[in-house]
Design a protein around this motif. Sequence first.
Motif, mmCIF file in Angstrom:
data_model
loop_
_atom_site.group_PDB
_atom_site.id
_atom_site.type_symbol
_atom_site.label_atom_id
_atom_site.label_comp_id
_atom_site.label_asym_id
_atom_site.label_seq_id
_atom_site.Cartn_x
_atom_site.Cartn_y
_atom_site.Cartn_z
ATOM 1 N N VAL A 98 41.019 46.920 42.145
ATOM 2 C CA VAL A 98 40.734 45.309 41.941
ATOM 3 C C VAL A 98 41.522 44.764 42.724
ATOM 4 N N ALA A 99 40.933 43.861 43.444
ATOM 5 C CA ALA A 99 41.686 42.963 44.403
ATOM 6 C C ALA A 99 41.526 41.284 43.916
ATOM 7 N N ALA A 100 42.605 40.759 43.891
ATOM 8 C CA ALA A 100 42.860 39.561 43.102
ATOM 9 C C ALA A 100 43.889 38.578 43.728
ATOM 10 N N ARG A 133 42.437 37.644 51.848
ATOM 11 C CA ARG A 133 41.237 38.094 51.368
ATOM 12 C C ARG A 133 41.246 39.432 51.630
ATOM 13 N N ALA A 134 41.112 40.143 50.496
ATOM 14 C CA ALA A 134 40.912 41.560 50.960
ATOM 15 C C ALA A 134 39.641 42.180 51.482
ATOM 16 N N LEU A 136 37.107 44.753 51.426
ATOM 17 C CA LEU A 136 36.608 45.789 50.522
ATOM 18 C C LEU A 136 36.499 47.276 50.784
ATOM 19 N N VAL A 141 38.433 48.618 47.983
ATOM 20 C CA VAL A 141 38.492 47.892 46.944
ATOM 21 C C VAL A 141 37.053 48.060 46.167
ATOM 22 N N ALA A 144 36.421 42.613 43.900
ATOM 23 C CA ALA A 144 37.398 41.631 44.199
ATOM 24 C C ALA A 144 37.198 40.128 43.621
ATOM 25 N N ARG A 146 36.577 36.229 44.090
ATOM 26 C CA ARG A 146 36.651 35.159 45.324
ATOM 27 C C ARG A 146 36.536 33.817 44.665
ATOM 28 N N TYR A 273 31.524 42.846 44.847
ATOM 29 C CA TYR A 273 31.526 44.278 45.196
ATOM 30 C C TYR A 273 30.346 44.542 46.233
#
Length: 301
Positions: A98-100, A133-134, A136, A141, A144, A146, A273
Motif C-alpha cells: 500500500v502506498a499512502a 506519488r508512487a 504502482l 504497489v 495507493a 491519491r 489500483y
Amino acid sequence: MSLVDLNDVALFVQVVRAGSFAEAARRSGMPANTLSRRVQQLEVQLSLRLLHRSTRKLALTDAGEAFYARCADQVEALSDAAAELGEGGQIPSGKVRVAAPADFFNWFQLAWITEFLAAHPRVRLEFLLSDSRADLVAESVDVAMRAGKLLEPTLVARRLGTNRQSLVASPAYLAARGTPQSLDELALHDCLSMPAPSGRTAWRLDGPDGPVEAQVSGRFYANTANVLLKAAVAGIGIALLPDIMTAPHLRDGELIPVLPDFTVAGVDVNLVYLSRRQLPRAVSVFIEFAVTKMVAQGLVF
C-alpha cells in the motif's frame, strides 16, 4: 531424453501412495488402465523401470524408490500451492503493498490494522509511506491513496469522497479567548499556520457568498499539518486543517468547529489500483475495509 510430462510424475506418486492402480483409480476418478498407461509412458521417457507389477500389488524398483524420494515432496508442494491459489479466490492471502501519504497513520488508526490482520490471518500488509506519488508498476504497489486529479488513465479509482479544510480550535482556547463570530474577528485571535516571511498569513476560504480572504497571524508556526493539529488540541490557537485529520478530535470533543460556514473546498480522495480484472482477493478486501473505516469515521465526505 524427451521432456518429462509432470502430470505423469504426479500420477506415478498417486499410484505409489495408493499402493495399487485400482486404489489410485478410485481416489483420482481416472480409469486404472489409463493410469497404468501413463506410468508406462513415464518409464519410457525416463528410460527406467519404476514399478514391478503383479496381479495383486505393486513394488518399487530401486530406480523407482529413488525417483519417488526425489519427486514426492515436490509434487505435494505444487499441489498445495495450486490449492492455496484456488482458495485465494475466496480466502484472502498474500502480501498487499500500500502506498499512502507520510502522515497516513496520524489519522488511519493502527487499531484498524490490528483488526484487519486478525480477520485475515493469511494476509501481510506492507506500507510505502511518502508524500511523493508512487509508481504502482515500478514499485510493485497494489493500491495507493491519491488526493486530487488522477493523471494516469490506466488506473482504476475507488472514490472515497471529497476532503475539505475547516477552522477548528479547542474548547479551552475558545473559553479563554471567545469564539469568533465573523472572519474579521479572526484578526483578534492566535491563528496556527505554516511559517510566513511576513508573519501574517492569508487564509482563502469559500463562504456562503463565494471566495473570501482573511488575514491572520499568531504566535505559533510549524511546517507540518500534524504539528498544527497538536497545537490546536493543546489550546494554542485556531487552525485551518483537513477534515480527514480533525474528524476524530471533533468527535471526541477535543476540537470544536469555528465559523463552520467558511471552509476550503476539498479535492477528491481515491484509492487507486491497476486493474479490476483478477484483482487479488487480499487487495480487494483491504480496499473494502479501508473504505468502510474511513467513511464510517467521517474521514472523507
